[in-house]
Design an enzyme around this catalytic site. Sequence first.
Site, PDB file in Angstrom:
ATOM      1  N   GLY A  31     -12.858 -22.486 -41.832  1.00  0.00           N
ATOM      2  CA  GLY A  31     -13.964 -22.061 -42.698  1.00  0.00           C
ATOM      3  C   GLY A  31     -14.483 -20.746 -42.372  1.00  0.00           C
ATOM      4  N   HIS A  34     -12.884 -15.175 -44.620  1.00  0.00           N
ATOM      5  CA  HIS A  34     -12.950 -13.668 -45.223  1.00  0.00           C
ATOM      6  C   HIS A  34     -11.685 -13.173 -45.555  1.00  0.00           C
ATOM      7  CE1 HIS A  34     -10.864 -13.496 -41.416  1.00  0.00           C
ATOM      8  NE2 HIS A  34     -11.624 -14.375 -40.681  1.00  0.00           N
ATOM      9  N   GLY A  36      -9.182 -11.926 -44.287  1.00  0.00           N
ATOM     10  CA  GLY A  36      -7.980 -12.236 -43.753  1.00  0.00           C
ATOM     11  C   GLY A  36      -7.627 -13.839 -44.268  1.00  0.00           C
ATOM     12  N   HIS A  37      -8.572 -14.698 -44.334  1.00  0.00           N
ATOM     13  CA  HIS A  37      -8.234 -15.974 -45.024  1.00  0.00           C
ATOM     14  C   HIS A  37      -7.738 -16.000 -46.262  1.00  0.00           C
ATOM     15  CE1 HIS A  37     -11.262 -17.410 -41.833  1.00  0.00           C
ATOM     16  NE2 HIS A  37     -10.291 -18.108 -41.470  1.00  0.00           N
ATOM     17  N   GLN A  61     -11.193 -27.548 -29.805  1.00  0.00           N
ATOM     18  CA  GLN A  61     -10.611 -26.399 -29.185  1.00  0.00           C
ATOM     19  C   GLN A  61     -11.807 -25.606 -28.830  1.00  0.00           C
ATOM     20  OE1 GLN A  61      -8.846 -25.472 -33.480  1.00  0.00           O
ATOM     21  NE2 GLN A  61      -9.738 -23.470 -32.613  1.00  0.00           N
ATOM     22  N   GLN A 153      -1.676 -17.791 -30.428  1.00  0.00           N
ATOM     23  CA  GLN A 153      -1.699 -19.239 -31.195  1.00  0.00           C
ATOM     24  C   GLN A 153      -0.377 -19.381 -31.902  1.00  0.00           C
ATOM     25  OE1 GLN A 153      -5.286 -20.852 -33.144  1.00  0.00           O
ATOM     26  NE2 GLN A 153      -4.442 -20.142 -34.911  1.00  0.00           N
ATOM     27  N   VAL A 176      -5.704  -8.569 -41.244  1.00  0.00           N
ATOM     28  CA  VAL A 176      -6.614  -8.066 -42.348  1.00  0.00           C
ATOM     29  C   VAL A 176      -7.638  -7.072 -41.391  1.00  0.00           C
ATOM     30  CG1 VAL A 176      -7.797  -7.957 -44.479  1.00  0.00           C
ATOM     31  CG2 VAL A 176      -5.815  -9.615 -43.947  1.00  0.00           C
ATOM     32  N   SER A 185     -12.689 -11.313 -38.702  1.00  0.00           N
ATOM     33  CA  SER A 185     -12.816 -12.336 -37.848  1.00  0.00           C
ATOM     34  C   SER A 185     -14.148 -13.446 -38.328  1.00  0.00           C
ATOM     35  CB  SER A 185     -13.046 -12.191 -36.290  1.00  0.00           C
ATOM     36  OG  SER A 185     -13.563 -13.504 -35.582  1.00  0.00           O
TER      37      SER A 185
HETATM   38  O1  PAF Z   1      -6.996 -20.266 -36.179  1.00  0.00           O
HETATM   39  C1  PAF Z   1      -7.998 -21.258 -36.483  1.00  0.00           C
HETATM   40  O2  PAF Z   1      -8.645 -21.009 -37.279  1.00  0.00           O
HETATM   41  C2  PAF Z   1      -7.751 -22.544 -35.887  1.00  0.00           C
HETATM   42  O3  PAF Z   1      -7.341 -22.318 -34.615  1.00  0.00           O
HETATM   43  C3  PAF Z   1      -6.690 -23.419 -36.533  1.00  0.00           C
HETATM   44  C4  PAF Z   1      -5.377 -23.067 -36.550  1.00  0.00           C
HETATM   45  C5  PAF Z   1      -7.054 -23.810 -37.778  1.00  0.00           C
HETATM   46  C6  PAF Z   1      -6.709 -24.808 -35.813  1.00  0.00           C
HETATM   47  O4  PAF Z   1      -8.146 -25.428 -35.828  1.00  0.00           O
END
Ligand code: PAF
Length: 286
Positions: A31, A34, A36-37, A61, A153, A176, A185
């Site tokens: 969530g 921005h 980038g998403h 995480q 990642q 981005v 970010s």
């Molecule tokens: O990159 C992220 O936002 C997170 O690490 C992910 C891949 C959604 C896993 O929770």
Amino acid sequence: MRIIRTVAELRERLEPERRADRSVALVPTMGAFHAGHRSLMEEATARCDVVVVSLFVNPAQFAPGEDLAAYPRDEAKDAAVAAAAGVDVLFAPPVAEVYPDGFATTVRVGGLSESLEGAHRPGHFDGVATVVAKLLNIVGPDVAFFGQKDAQQALIIRRLVRDLDIPTRIAVCPTVREPDGLAMSSRNGYLGAADRARAVALRHALDAAAAAVAAGEREPGAVASSARAAMAPYDVEPEYLALVSADTLAPVERLEEGGETLMLVAARVGPARLIDNAILTTNGSR
Ligand code: PAF
């Protein structure tokens, strides 16, 4: 766009799509959307028939003492962004749906998870690998989309799907950036004005490294020194600054002509811990 909270309902929603042989995309997110998403969502809608975005702030995480409680959450705003990007389903499960009582499984990608971010954030990549494995099993996407900003990642997830024979293609989309080069970010929102101005140090480090390579430097130590020097005027000290193989994350001994070296940098800037990276090649960087 439909908001779905349970695995059962999501599977029911996707079942007719599968029967109709329509391709399914997954964009996993935490969530605080921005640009980038949005670029991941746009790429997913361009490439697949049905797009699922997962919105789950994954407690597994976050290492102890990290920003789990403070992590920005605004589902209504995120839902509006996803709907505008043409997303079909926002999968936003509660924690108990993902980690029900008695949950006892951890997915660990050995080797790749241990260095760099893994060394500074103990358990982080086990949490990422576990939730991504679950999301891939829940959604069963043809393609899943991730950002190059989280380069380590992305490598870990590619290895995860390869090792576990998960039949999903992993697409990694370019970082981005803000106009001044700061990588987008969700954590940039933690920066006050003074720290926001300092945060460009990471981008300047990558640019300085690329310039050193373009000028003929091939020794990783010397390239890293140029990068550190570029951060100093911003009073930003890297937590790590590494030149590694873009495939294995092993430190490189020399930048090979025509080869690709991944340079990664992490630094704390005021309240935010930021990361960035670039691929350095002897004929330019990206
Ligand atoms: O990159 C992220 O936002 C997170 O690490 C992910 C891949 C959604 C896993 O929770």
